[in-house]
Motif scaffolding. Structure first.
Motif, PDB file in Angstrom:
ATOM      1  N   ARG A  70       1.427  -0.985   0.291  1.00 61.00           N
ATOM      2  CA  ARG A  70       0.135  -0.281  -0.149  1.00 61.00           C
ATOM      3  C   ARG A  70       0.940   0.786  -0.221  1.00 61.00           C
ATOM      4  NH1 ARG A  70      -1.121   4.082   3.457  1.00 61.00           N
ATOM      5  NH2 ARG A  70       0.283   2.991   5.300  1.00 61.00           N
ATOM      6  N   VAL A  73       2.500   1.699  -3.517  1.00 66.70           N
ATOM      7  CA  VAL A  73       1.388   2.228  -4.117  1.00 66.70           C
ATOM      8  C   VAL A  73       1.057   3.654  -3.908  1.00 66.70           C
ATOM      9  CG1 VAL A  73      -1.883   2.290  -4.947  1.00 66.70           C
ATOM     10  CG2 VAL A  73       0.531   0.350  -4.619  1.00 66.70           C
ATOM     11  N   ASP A  74       1.028   4.048  -3.175  1.00 66.12           N
ATOM     12  CA  ASP A  74       0.414   5.428  -2.605  1.00 66.12           C
ATOM     13  C   ASP A  74       1.763   6.060  -3.731  1.00 66.12           C
ATOM     14  OD1 ASP A  74      -1.586   4.907  -1.430  1.00 66.12           O
ATOM     15  OD2 ASP A  74      -1.326   5.105   1.127  1.00 66.12           O
ATOM     16  N   THR A  75       3.140   5.726  -2.872  1.00 66.42           N
ATOM     17  CA  THR A  75       4.070   6.826  -2.953  1.00 66.42           C
ATOM     18  C   THR A  75       4.048   6.704  -4.950  1.00 66.42           C
ATOM     19  OG1 THR A  75       5.480   6.349  -1.257  1.00 66.42           O
ATOM     20  CG2 THR A  75       6.880   7.041  -3.108  1.00 66.42           C
ATOM     21  N   TYR A  76       4.386   5.433  -5.314  1.00 68.03           N
ATOM     22  CA  TYR A  76       3.679   5.748  -6.983  1.00 68.03           C
ATOM     23  C   TYR A  76       3.188   6.388  -7.682  1.00 68.03           C
ATOM     24  CZ  TYR A  76       7.604   2.215  -8.285  1.00 68.03           C
ATOM     25  OH  TYR A  76       8.584   1.305  -8.102  1.00 68.03           O
ATOM     26  N   HIS A  77       1.646   6.555  -7.022  1.00 73.47           N
ATOM     27  CA  HIS A  77       0.854   8.202  -7.194  1.00 73.47           C
ATOM     28  C   HIS A  77       0.168   9.252  -7.417  1.00 73.47           C
ATOM     29  CE1 HIS A  77      -2.847   5.097  -8.441  1.00 73.47           C
ATOM     30  NE2 HIS A  77      -2.618   3.909  -7.791  1.00 73.47           N
ATOM     31  N   HIS A  78       1.555   8.824  -6.041  1.00 71.40           N
ATOM     32  CA  HIS A  78       2.333  10.478  -6.131  1.00 71.40           C
ATOM     33  C   HIS A  78       2.966  11.312  -6.538  1.00 71.40           C
ATOM     34  CE1 HIS A  78       0.140  10.137  -1.705  1.00 71.40           C
ATOM     35  NE2 HIS A  78      -0.287  11.579  -1.781  1.00 71.40           N
ATOM     36  N   HIS A  79       3.849  10.227  -7.242  1.00 72.71           N
ATOM     37  CA  HIS A  79       4.627  10.720  -8.217  1.00 72.71           C
ATOM     38  C   HIS A  79       4.568  10.351  -9.783  1.00 72.71           C
ATOM     39  CE1 HIS A  79       6.491  10.886  -4.204  1.00 72.71           C
ATOM     40  NE2 HIS A  79       7.113  12.282  -4.602  1.00 72.71           N
ATOM     41  N   HIS A  80       3.735  10.143 -10.041  1.00 69.24           N
ATOM     42  CA  HIS A  80       2.700   9.735 -11.239  1.00 69.24           C
ATOM     43  C   HIS A  80       3.882   9.989 -12.498  1.00 69.24           C
ATOM     44  CE1 HIS A  80      -0.116  12.950 -12.144  1.00 69.24           C
ATOM     45  NE2 HIS A  80      -0.108  12.675 -10.952  1.00 69.24           N
ATOM     46  N   ASP A  81       3.603  11.210 -12.265  1.00 69.58           N
ATOM     47  CA  ASP A  81       4.756  11.971 -13.369  1.00 69.58           C
ATOM     48  C   ASP A  81       6.439  11.241 -13.246  1.00 69.58           C
ATOM     49  OD1 ASP A  81       5.117  13.255 -10.312  1.00 69.58           O
ATOM     50  OD2 ASP A  81       5.888  15.005 -12.032  1.00 69.58           O
ATOM     51  N   SER A  83       6.993   7.689 -12.720  1.00 68.85           N
ATOM     52  CA  SER A  83       6.749   5.991 -13.704  1.00 68.85           C
ATOM     53  C   SER A  83       6.677   6.052 -14.465  1.00 68.85           C
ATOM     54  CB  SER A  83       6.161   6.208 -12.564  1.00 68.85           C
ATOM     55  OG  SER A  83       6.279   4.429 -13.139  1.00 68.85           O
ATOM     56  N   THR A 100      11.135  -0.392 -12.372  1.00 68.04           N
ATOM     57  CA  THR A 100      10.270   0.717 -12.988  1.00 68.04           C
ATOM     58  C   THR A 100      10.896   1.983 -13.685  1.00 68.04           C
ATOM     59  OG1 THR A 100       8.941   0.386 -10.951  1.00 68.04           O
ATOM     60  CG2 THR A 100       8.867   2.628 -12.117  1.00 68.04           C
TER      61      THR A 100
END
Length: 146
Positions: A70, A73-81, A83, A100
């Motif tokens: 979790r 995933v939260d970290t990736y969503h906060h840095h979606h630009d 990844s 990644t």
């Protein structure tokens, strides 16, 4: 191109020649150019001035670690630009590896990678960054294949 003359001691020259054979360089100039580029990139990265880059973030983690999935995933969503894509590999009953592809300003990519690698439950991690030749925040042109 510029032509230069450098002086190297015998041990360093032996190491350079061994590297040339090991990596199958065509000549000493090619090897020295690659080493110079790598050194310049590393120095820029360490100073936070590496400009835009692409990177591969590789890490192994314990998938059973409480809330780790979790948090990742939260970290990736906060840095979606940053990844671009992630490959997930099940190594054994306890461990997973993720690779990644990232793109963005070098300092942002490094910060993101450091955050992922520092998560409790991530056992090993490394980021490899390569410059795109643009300054941080530069506009990206669309890539077209002919």
């Amino acid at each position: 191109m510029q032509r230069i003359t450098i002086t190297l001691d015998d041990d360093l020259m032996d190491n350079l020649d061994a590297l040339i054979v090991e990596r199958d360089y065509q000549n000493r100039s090619e090897a020295i150019r690659d080493l110079a580029r790598a050194g310049i990139q590393q120095a820029a990265q360490e100073k936070g001035k590496s400009g835009d880059c692409v990177a591969a973030l590789v890490y192994v983690y314990d998938h059973a670690q409480r809330d780790l999935s979790r948090r990742l995933v939260d970290t990736y969503h906060h840095h979606h630009d940053l990844s671009l894509a992630t490959l997930h590999v099940h190594l054994d009953g306890d461990n997973c590896m993720e690779i990644t592809a990232l793109r963005g300003a070098g300092k942002d990519v490094q910060h993101f990678a450091d955050h992922i690698i520092a998560e409790r439950g991530v056992k090993y991690g490394r980021v490899v960054m390569m410059p795109t030749g643009k300054k941080a925040g530069g506009k990206r042109k669309p890539h077209v294949h002919d």
